[in-house]
Structure formats: C-alpha cells, structure tokens
Design an enzyme around this catalytic site. Sequence first.
Site, PDB file in Angstrom:
ATOM      1  N   GLU B  49       0.848  -1.297   0.095  1.00 43.06           N
ATOM      2  CA  GLU B  49       0.203   0.172   0.017  1.00 43.06           C
ATOM      3  C   GLU B  49       0.932   1.413   0.200  1.00 43.06           C
ATOM      4  O   GLU B  49       1.397   1.598   0.914  1.00 43.06           O
ATOM      5  CB  GLU B  49      -1.155   0.208   1.670  1.00 43.06           C
ATOM      6  N   ASP B  60      -4.827   8.147  11.436  1.00 41.76           N
ATOM      7  CA  ASP B  60      -3.683   7.934  11.722  1.00 41.76           C
ATOM      8  C   ASP B  60      -3.110   8.106  12.873  1.00 41.76           C
ATOM      9  O   ASP B  60      -3.657   9.564  13.128  1.00 41.76           O
ATOM     10  CB  ASP B  60      -2.593   8.332  10.338  1.00 41.76           C
TER      11      ASP B  60
END
Lengths: 410, 261
Positions: B49, B60
């Site tokens: 990814e 995140d």
Amino acid sequence: MSRGQLAPTPHDPDDRGHFGPWGGRFMPEALIAAVDELAAFYEKARVDPDFLDEFSRLLRDYAGRPSLLTEAKKFAEHAGGARVFLKREDLNHTGSHKINNVLGQALLTKRMGKKRVIAETGAGQHGVATATACALMGLDCVIYMGEVDTQRQALNVARMRLLGAEVIPVTTGARTLKDAINEALRDWVANVEDTHYLLGTAAGPHPFPVLVRDFHRVIGVEARQQLLEQAGRLPDVVVACVGGGSNAIGIFHGFIDDPSVRLVGIEPGGDGLDSGRHGATLTAGTPGSLHGAMSYLLQDEDGQVTEAHSISAGLDYPGVGPEHSHLKDTGRAEYWPATDAEAMEAFALLSRTEGIIPAIESSHALAGALKIGRELGPEGLIVVNLSGRGDKDMDTAINWFGLGVREDRA
Amino acid sequence: MSRLEGVFARCREESRAALIGYLPAGFPTVEGSKDVLRTMVEAGCDVVEVGLPFSDPVMDGPTIQRAAERALRGGFRVRDLFGVVESVAEAGGKAVVMTYWNPVLRYGVDAFARDLAAAGGLGLITPDLVPDEALEWISASEAHDLDRIFLVAPSSTEERIDLTARSSRGFLYATSVMGVTGARDVVSTAAPALVRRVREHTDMPVGVGLGVRNGAQAAELAAFADGVIVGSAFVSAVDTDSVAALTEELAQGVRAVPTPA
C-alpha cells in the site's frame, strides 16, 4: 423559544445530509454508526415536546434567553446613518452564542446514554461552553485545543479546568483549531461507544450541520420578532461573522424565508486576500472535503489543507459549514471578507460609541455593517449578530492598540 | 474481475494469508520511499500500500502522522506518487494506493484513476470515503479497471457490511479495532468476530489491519484473515534500518498457520 424552532424546514438537506452538492459524510466507516445514531436521536428529539420543553427551559433559566436586541445609535452614525440593531448573544451565559448548541447537544448526549463528551476549541469559547454544560449535566469532559491556542488563551484553559474539564494540548500539525478537530476525531473513533463528540460549529458530517444550526435558530427567531416590535419592519440586511458559520446560520434562518432581507456573512480577511494570510474560505476557497463534509476549503493545488490566518482565533479555520457553501451558490446569502484592521477598527468603535466591547469575531460583522450602512444610507435597517463579548480578547487589543499597559509595566 | 485476485488465489493455494505492507510515498524522501518499497517487495510483501501523505490524516496515529508530515515538509507533491507506484510495478510488486479523499477530489477523480492505472497501480484504499459518497469513484475505477478497497469496522452494522462488500472490488479492509493506526501489543479481540460477520455477506478476500507489528501477531491474524496489513511498524522500521528483517519476520508469520479453507 417557539416550539417550532427545531422542526424540519424546507431548507433541510437530503437524508444523507446533502445541501445540493455540499455536506454529506466524508469520514471513516468506523464512525458511521455513531453519526447514524446521533441522527436518529435528533430526528426524534426535534419534534419531542419533552425535549423541546427541557431545551427551552435551559435556554431561559440557565443561558439567559431571550438575548436583548439593542439599537446602536451612536455606532450607526458611522454607518451612513442607517439604523443598526445588535443581537446581543454576548449577554448569554459564558459570553457567546455557543451555549445554545452545547446545551442542545449535551441534552442529546444524555438521551443517548453516553457519559463522556469530547470537543475541540480554538479561542476557547466553545471549550468553555462545553465544559459548562458538562458541569451542569454531570458529564465527563475532554477538550482538545491546539498547543499554540492554549498559550494564546491561557485564561480560557484555566476556566475549562476550573469547570472540571480535562484540557489536552494538541501538538500535531500547526497546533491550532484544525489540528484540535483531527485529534478529537481520533479520540472519537477509539471511544465512540461511550463518547459524544460535541462539535462546536455547523460543519462536520451529517447530522452536525443541521442540528448545530437548529440549536442556534433561536437567535434568528428572537431577532425577527424583536425587530418587528422595535422597528416595525423587517431589516434590509442581516450580517454575521463566518468562521465555521454557526452563529451566522442561526440568525440567517430567522430571515431565510423573507426574500427582501439580504443575508451577509463576513469572513476573516486577515492581512488581506492578496497577502494569502486570511481565512476567507467562501470568498477565496475551492470545493473539497475536510472533517466529514464537502464544502469550500482553503487548500493548495494538491488538495493539502492550508492554514487559515486571522486575528480572531475563533474564525481561524480553513473550512466552513456546508450550508453556507450552498447559500453562496444559490445566491441566497453573500459573503465578503473584512481584514484584521477593519475588524479591530470596528471593535474599538463599538466600545467607544456604545459601551459594548465585542468579541473580535463579532467585530468582523460590525465592520461589514459599517460598509453596508454606508451603501444603504439613512433609510437602511441592519441587524448585526453580536455573537460574543470581547473580554477574552483584551490581550490582543492591548497589543494591537498599544493601550499603554506595556509602558505601565516598564 | 479484480486486479488482486491472482495474489489472493496464489496465497490460498499456499494455504496462507497475503502480507500487505504500507509505506507513505515520499517517506523518508521520494527516492527513499522507492528503495524501501522495493525492499518490502523483494523480502516478501505480496501487496504494498503506497500512502499519499495528507495534511489532515484523521485515521492515523502518531507514527504515520509524523511520516506524512516529514514527506510534506520534504516537498512531496501528489504527482510524485505515480512515480513511486511505477517503481513498485517495475520491481515486480503489486501496488495499491491508500489515500484520504480530498487530494483525489482536487486532482480530479477520473484523472487520478487514469494516472494511477497508467503507473501500474491496481487499486485504491479510501479510509474516509464510504460507498454512500463514492458514485464518481465507482465509475472512474470501473473505467480504468482499478480495485476499490473500502473499510469495515467493528461498529459497522450488517446492512453497512453488506453495502460495503457489494461496493468493493479486490478485497475488504477490516479494521481490527476501533481506533487509529499504530502498532499495539495486543492486536484485537474484535477482529475474528468482524471477519466472521463479513464472510456471511461475501466471498471476497478480507484483509485485517491496525496494530500489527510482529510475526506472532501476523500469524494470529493469518489464522482467520486472507490478508494481514502492516503499516506503522514499517514506518518505524525505516528509521531503524530494519525493513528487510521486519518483512521476513512478517512473511514467516503469515505462513505459520494454515488459513481456514
């Protein structure tokens, strides 16, 4: 408060929160269940007489509503002689319009059976209001605030802590409001089961833009009725400052079905649009998605969100509520910038002419009113949403005007 | 047909889960990220990814936030992404891109899909785009033959799992915990239940991510998932120069136990 204040309107978004191409839900799947739950509770609450009674009672007996409508005759002499009325949200408990929304959402939090509330704050107005409502209703309260803002607004940090809230300085990104929202969202996704995110402006994913707007509609409902009593007619123009846009959308909705009334939002022009240092999202932004909704956005050509700049910490936000983007596109409302200098001039002028020290946020609306009044002339009638009081802004005023304090200290 | 079908089919033949490794493009530099991704491919990542650094990464945790900030401070531009993807393809790797939605919107959804496909990218993971808002992306991904990887979470209702599965192509990304990215000591107790629920709605491969940092945890997930997704641990490994070792450990992990048939 009239019973219909939270009732569905013809201006509501579709059932997934779209105002035309704006709004919606651009957010992690993990939070969809929470916003679905919030939307379901709100749809019931907004037509539930018990909820409406309790909200009305709190607004009256705790927040101090209705807020006054005050004619500013001496200030108006500087606004082309037009009549200027101030909607006095500065007189609410905690000193701004923010209390309306936090009381409504805190009530919803209790209905949902959640025990913990998180919120973001920039200048500290929403953080203080949230901490206040949580103290009143016995909810645990955590406020995320950019580290830069905790230093600029140390007094509000102390107020929140005194009210029992935990204040967490955010040290990522530019350490201001945008980053505080990011951090609150990260907390929410990890703790969503027992936590409500009490968002402070009419932005974010559906249903926040609708419910925050509705909790502030009382401003416009009261102002319209008070003006009809005091002036005997509708205003020509309603003007309010726009950061995220909650006070503006609240007062606009009182007049949105009166086609003769112009709705004007004043954005933070900072050092001027040409300088690039401003927060005029609707005037100078482009479409994008941030913090859960599609709206105008300050961003670079790569779609990286840029920092807003304003002398007013409460307007220092690169996004804006999606309904404002819609009102701009349809032409129902218009949006102009006022620079830091114009806002500070209006701040000083209202203080000297009326004995009312406005928040610097609200001073942007006052700067707009000075221009609009000169356009309209003596026949004009303007309502300004005085969304907050300026006590919190004294340090900024001392620095801006050199109010002699530095000499005294030396 | 999915662009990633071959990868998952091969892993299934080998009775193991796929190892899916994440790294932000431009971290530590644009050229540096190409080198690290090549190492990840060569040392055993079945899929990589490639992250697109974004100013406001709300899903995140601190490790990936800091990596994205570093990439942006270093002058990373969205157009650099495609070169990074191309270098993965040239190294024989399978690349998908993971990105927040706003940079794609700004680039133009169809133009982004076109340029990603031209660079040899196979699909897109969209952590803040749900299928409800994805009409334009669904048609662009069909037009350019790209996979669409949407996320499901422990909080997703059956109805939403069903909608998400029907809207996805390639695999489904199951977030193992309610939370943001970042290595954790204990992976999850919610993940097996979530994967079980997903399998009632679809035969599509299910990748599980959030919190994996070592071979033992990878083995634990590989027992019930089709793909094990590792992000923050790779970012940390860049700073300690241990990317190859981490990849090998994780690659052993996904082979440690047979995946259920």
